[in-house]
Design an enzyme around this catalytic site. Structure first.
Site, PDB file in Angstrom:
ATOM      1  NE  ARG B  55      -2.832  -0.426   3.051  1.00  0.00           N
ATOM      2  CZ  ARG B  55      -3.729  -1.341   2.714  1.00  0.00           C
ATOM      3  NH1 ARG B  55      -4.685  -1.034   1.885  1.00  0.00           N
ATOM      4  NH2 ARG B  55      -3.663  -2.564   3.212  1.00  0.00           N
ATOM      5  CB  THR B  56       3.607   2.402   2.211  1.00  0.00           C
ATOM      6  OG1 THR B  56       2.828   2.168   3.377  1.00  0.00           O
ATOM      7  CG2 THR B  56       4.430   3.654   2.402  1.00  0.00           C
ATOM      8  CE  LYS B  84      25.531  -8.312  -5.032  1.00  0.00           C
ATOM      9  NZ  LYS B  84      25.804  -7.339  -6.108  1.00  0.00           N
ATOM     10  NE  ARG B 105       6.995   0.554   4.941  1.00  0.00           N
ATOM     11  CZ  ARG B 105       5.824   0.235   5.492  1.00  0.00           C
ATOM     12  NH1 ARG B 105       5.558  -1.005   5.804  1.00  0.00           N
ATOM     13  NH2 ARG B 105       4.921   1.160   5.709  1.00  0.00           N
ATOM     14  CG  HIS B 133       4.050   4.691   8.134  1.00  0.00           C
ATOM     15  ND1 HIS B 133       4.519   5.249   6.978  1.00  0.00           N
ATOM     16  CD2 HIS B 133       3.135   3.770   7.746  1.00  0.00           C
ATOM     17  CE1 HIS B 133       3.924   4.697   5.947  1.00  0.00           C
ATOM     18  NE2 HIS B 133       3.078   3.793   6.378  1.00  0.00           N
TER      19      HIS B 133
END
Lengths: 149, 312
Positions: B55-56, B84, B105, B133
């Site tokens: 969604r974000t 890595k 995020r 958020h």
């Protein structure tokens, strides 16, 4: 027994006095982290006029700055720093809480980004109503000072 | 007008002032009503999702495309240098030399703060672990302002998981700037964290715990529902607890006419589908508003002057 006999006098260096009992070894760990070769004498549970018992640490050859002392503030905010030269106290000051701690304590939040990244931990000191808390600059969590002791 | 958000990192909702929050809400409203200018034309925006979030990410990327920006990035870290062993600091240093802004995020708390300190371009936090958020809060604020006509002096109930729900924490912090009254409706084990209660008390924000959801429905302008997560309880306890925090259409009968139900989504069982048809349901409009709020934010961060605000 006089206090001065409990721990041997030093010619030049720093004496941290009036450390609350049980915090001496925490402070010793910080000193050793800064200088693994520091010459240190530790006295635990010594008699104290004010608080009954205290810890005391003497560091030979290292003259603490106020910044050095600030690192130890969380463990002993009321401790006294005595700078010794030629067996005499040439400077004396209280440790006092700094505004922040950088690179001293690991963040208690295991999911904080400060753990895997090559950055020093950073905490802001939040003091309210005699309670001291540390707020992590990164994860923004606030922790009671007891978590670091 | 001087735009205080120009080239600002958006890491934590508490970094934003009341007037900055109002500015974003104002522009989101204008964009929703009239569309937007191509405020990201010739800009490359890096969309870096070190942790998946449908969604974000889609909402951010839609916002960038609607502002005519170009996108680079990844939707999870499985095919990146992170696997890595590259540090986040190095990844962000590199990405900031390619892009004009970074949306990110990350599963670790504090990742966006760290990124903002090594990046040479603005960083917008799309969620860092359980911490912040901020754009969810911006779309919540926009939705509240839109359906109530104001952000000030509102009665807001938070329901469900108030302990772990970062959307609840951030929204409560942001609304605290607007003279609210809060009601908390939650199982004992999922009450608001004590540090947040302490903050509210220190700022003189009135709040009280209510025993039942029905009681909350009658009292408030906004009912902010959240999901009580199964994994926090054993199965029998969960059945018992979760059933107390399910909103049904029948419960809404005594609600004020202006009362709206919000939810950050996804919902599971906590809002019965029969609520969807109610005039009080506002969670799907809220989800749609995510795009407008993010368009507004990106426009403000990437442009010194915003024509719509100068004209307004």
């Amino acid at each position: 027994m006089r206090e001065t006999m409990a721990v041997e006098a030093i010619k030049k260096g720093t004496v941290i006095d009036h450390i609350p009992t049980a915090q001496g070894l925490n402070i010793l760990a910080l000193i050793q982290k800064r200088d693994a070769n520091a010459q240190v004498t530790v006295g635990l549970n010594l008699p104290s006029k004010g608080s009954g018992r205290k810890d005391i640490i003497k560091v030979e050859g290292w003259l603490f700055s106020e910044e050095d002392a600030g690192e130890m503030a969380l463990y002993a905010p009321l401790a006294t720093i005595n700078i010794i030269d030629n067996y005499k106290v040439v400077k004396k000051f209280k440790i006092g809480l700094p505004d922040s701690f950088v690179g001293i304590f690991a963040c208690p939040n295991s999911n904080c980004i400060s753990h895997p990244e090559p950055v020093p931990s950073r905490f802001k000191v939040v003091k309210k109503e005699q309670k001291v808390r540390l707020r992590c600059h990164y994860c923004e969590r606030t922790f009671s000072d007891s978590l670091f002791k | 007008m001087a735009n205080p958000l120009y080239h600002k990192n958006i890491v934590s909702i508490t970094d934003l002032t009341k007037s900055e929050l109002e500015l974003i809400v104002q522009l989101a409203s204008i964009i929703k009503a009239s569309g937007s200018q191509p405020y990201l034309q010739d800009k490359v925006i890096a969309s870096c999702f070190f942790e998946a979030s449908t969604r974000t990410r889609l909402s951010f990327e839609t916002a960038v495309q609607r502002l005519k920006g170009s996108l680079i990035g990844f939707s999870d870290s499985s095919n990146t240098s992170t696997r890595k062993g590259e540090t986040l600091s190095d990844s962000i240093t590199m990405i900031s030399s390619y892009a004009d802004a970074i949306i990110m995020r990350h599963p670790k708390e504090g990742a966006a703060r760290l990124a903002s300190e090594v990046s040479t371009v603005p960083v917008i936090n799309g969620g860092d672990g359980a911490n912040q958020h901020p754009t969810q809060t911006l779309l919540d604020l926009f939705s509240i302002a839109e359906c109530q006509g104001t952000l000030s002096d509102l009665k807001v109930a938070f329901v469900g998981d108030l302990k772990y729900g970062r959307t609840v924490h951030s929204l409560a912090q942001a609304l605290s700037l607007f003279n609210p009254k809060f009601y908390f409706i939650a199982p004992e084990a999922l009450k608001m964290p004590s540090y947040l209660e302490r903050d509210l008390k220190e700022h003189g924000i009135p709040f009280e715990y209510l025993e039942s959801l029905e009681e909350g429905v009658q009292k408030v302008d906004i009912l902010y529902m959240t999901r009580v997560q199964k994994e926090r309880f054993d199965p029998t306890e969960y059945m018992h607890i979760a059933s107390k925090y399910v909103l049904t259409a029948e419960m809404l009968q005594g609600a004020q006419a202006n009362m709206k139900v919000l939810h950050p989504l996804p919902r599971v069982d906590e809002i019965h589908p029969d609520v969807d048809a109610s005039e009080h349901a506002y969670y799907f409009q809220q989800a749609e508003n995510g795009v407008y709020a993010r368009q507004a934010l990106l426009s403000l961060v990437m442009n010194e002057e915003i024509k719509e605000l100068t004209d307004a």
